[in-house]
Write an enzyme that holds these catalytic residues in place. Structure first.
Site, short mmCIF file in Angstrom:
data_model
loop_
_atom_site.label_atom_id
_atom_site.label_comp_id
_atom_site.label_asym_id
_atom_site.label_seq_id
_atom_site.Cartn_x
_atom_site.Cartn_y
_atom_site.Cartn_z
N ALA A 191 42.61 32.63 42.91
CA ALA A 191 41.19 33.01 42.75
C ALA A 191 40.55 31.44 43.01
CB ALA A 191 40.68 33.35 41.28
N GLU A 265 45.92 46.24 40.48
CA GLU A 265 45.60 46.27 39.15
C GLU A 265 44.21 46.18 39.04
OE1 GLU A 265 47.62 46.96 36.79
OE2 GLU A 265 49.50 46.62 37.49
N CYS A 299 40.57 42.70 31.94
CA CYS A 299 40.36 44.13 32.28
C CYS A 299 40.82 45.18 31.32
CB CYS A 299 41.03 44.53 33.62
SG CYS A 299 42.78 44.29 33.68
C1 SIN Z 1 43.79 41.26 33.14
O1 SIN Z 1 42.74 41.32 32.27
O2 SIN Z 1 43.81 41.35 34.11
C2 SIN Z 1 45.31 41.42 32.55
C3 SIN Z 1 45.37 41.08 31.02
C4 SIN Z 1 46.64 41.11 30.65
O3 SIN Z 1 47.91 40.98 31.17
O4 SIN Z 1 46.79 41.27 29.24
#
Ligand code: SIN
Length: 496
Positions: A191, A265, A299
């Protein structure tokens, strides 16, 4: 370990030690036209560093290097790849202070959380160092007893890895480590908000013995212009992306040109269910972890609190008290338990969602405001009386805002939990094991936390269903994303 408080001298010397260029086959280089972009400290809006800004020609050079390095890299012994990963695990762990401070500076999370991410991110290197020698196939006899069937696993080939800003180390190692283990070469586009961590990781992987050309790193302020041509280039075979569902949909469409193997993802809208029979203290602990890890910028963050009527008052009171005790400050401050949001656009989006919820009928029980002064700080916020139809319940908040919705029955809770196009993770707190298992089977999500507010674990298959994504990262499944299956049909060895 670093002693607090971190001095700006320490910060400056760390930033100066981190590579600021692109990593291509020839080593560290400036971008094709010498341009750079600024990396900003979200706690004060100041420039931390100017980093080489990859142009389309740099992307092309990175893919050419990956393509050229692929045959020799695929032919390396699994043990050799395993040992590079194992040494990288040791080196990242030894440099925990540097990685942690760097993430805090460019992303904003408190140092304690950054240290947690170093441990989490490093573990993907160790886990996949252990998976590399276990890649296997099978040999069997066809059902008619004549032909033999040989099934092999092969690296899928040059892979484009696009990583997000919220976990700058762990999201990179979660893709790089299985790709190395499988024998794939890579182009990493971190990013633009957080490239420094990825650059330090790349340097560390080189020190661990990763050969030239196997990994290129191309930070850029022009993501589409640089990665677009790579995705439609026949030398690329794999795309792995972590980010929003909106961007993921476009990348899946673009990947169709070359029928790439894709791992996605994407976004989440995690429901967090609390039933009347839950242990209140552990439900509140779990709620704080699920909401406030990474300041809500995850996420997997709990996005909707669905609380059964009988426990709703006690839960709301205790949870709001804990949210009120969160200390918002620059992540390098010893007392900080929540840093700034990553940028002004993110803060404005969070503020707009809260405003929309108020218009939809919600009550602000805590917070609800941006903090004055430098940096992109936003108050921990609790919203109550949120109607089932409120718009905030359908959006990924990505900030420290907890909308609480009251429900009456288990069926109603399941219906509310599933009323979303997302399906990444769900959490439920109940003492009734059968109920927990019913929920785990009936809520549509790739992951489910039963009396647990955090499910992320390098040994677990991370990923979503519905519009939360495709494929899994981590665990034994994670390496399959970088392998393809080759079948060899063998004529009956006993036939004349
Ligand atoms: C994410 O929020 O993209 C990943 C979070 C995690 O691996 O716990």
């Amino acid at each position: 370990m670093t002693t607090f408080p971190v001095s700006s001298e320490l910060e400056r010397s760390l930033i100066a030690r981190v590579p600021h260029q692109l990593l291509l086959a020839d080593g560290w280089v400036d971008s094709a036209d010498g341009s750079t972009f600024d990396v900003i400290d979200p706690s004060n809006g100041q420039v931390l560093a100017a980093v080489a800004d990859a142009r389309p020609a740099d992307g092309e050079a990175a893919l050419a290097a990956a393509h050229a390095a692929q045959p020799a890299w695929a032919a390396t012994a699994p043990r050799e790849r395993a040992e590079i990963l194992r040494l990288a695990f040791e080196l990242v762990t030894a440099r925990s202070d540097d990685f942690a401070l760097l993430m805090t500076l460019e992303m904003g999370k408190p140092l304690a959380e950054s240290r947690g991410e170093v441990a989490y991110g490093a573990e993907f290197l160790r886990w996949f160092s252990e998976e590399a020698p276990r890649i296997s196939g099978r040999y069997s006899t066809a059902p008619d007893g004549r032909n033999r069937l040989l099934v092999l696993k092969r690296p899928v080939g040059p892979s484009l890895l696009i990583t997000p800003w919220n976990f700058p180390l762990a999201m990179a190692t979660r893709k790089i480590a299985p790709a190395i283990a499988a024998g794939c070469t890579m182009v990493l586009k971190p990013a633009a908000l957080t490239p420094l961590t990825a650059l330090l990781l790349a340097e560390t992987l080189r020190e661990a013995g990763l050969p030239d050309g196997v990994l290129s790193v191309i930070p850029t302020s022009s993501a589409g212009a640089v990665t677009g041509p790579l995705i439609t280039d026949s030398r690329l075979r794999k795309l792995s992306f972590t980010g929003s569902t909106e961007v993921g949909r476009r990348l899946i469409a673009d990947s169709a040109h070359q029928v790439l193997k894709v791992s996605m993802e994407l976004g989440g809208n995690a429901p967090f269910l609390v039933f009347d029979d839950a242990d209140l203290d552990s439900a509140v602990d779990g709620a704080i972890a699920a909401k406030m890890r990474n300041g809500g910028e995850a996420c997997v963050a709990a996005n909707r609190f669905l609380v059964q009527r009988g426990i709703s008052e006690a839960f709301t009171k205790a949870f709001t008290q804990r949210m009120a005790a969160v200390t918002v400050a620059r992540g390098t401050e010893p007392h900080s338990t929540m840093g700034p949001l990553v940028d002004e656009a993110t803060r404005q989006k969070v503020a707009a969602l809260v405003q929309g919820a108020i218009e939809d009928g919600a009550t602000v029980a805590l917070g609800g405001r941006s903090l004055d002064g430098a940096g992109y700080f936003y108050e921990p916020t609790v919203l109550t009386d949120v109607p089932h139809t409120a718009r905030i319940l359908g959006e990924e908040i990505f900030g420290p805002v907890a909308p609480i919705v009251v429900f009456d029955t288990e069926d109603e809770a399941i219906g509310l939990a599933n009323a979303t196009e997302y399906g990444l993770v769900a959490f439920a707190f109940t003492r009734d094991l059968n109920r927990g298992l019913r929920l785990a089977e009936q809520i549509d999500s790739g992951m489910f936390g039963l009396n647990a507010g955090v499910v992320s674990n390098p040994a677990a298959p991370f990923g979503g269903v519905k519009q939360s994504g495709l494929g899994r990262e981590g665990s034994v499944e994670g390496i399959d994303e970088y392998l393809e299956t080759r079948y060899v049909g063998i004529a009956d060895p006993f036939a004349g």
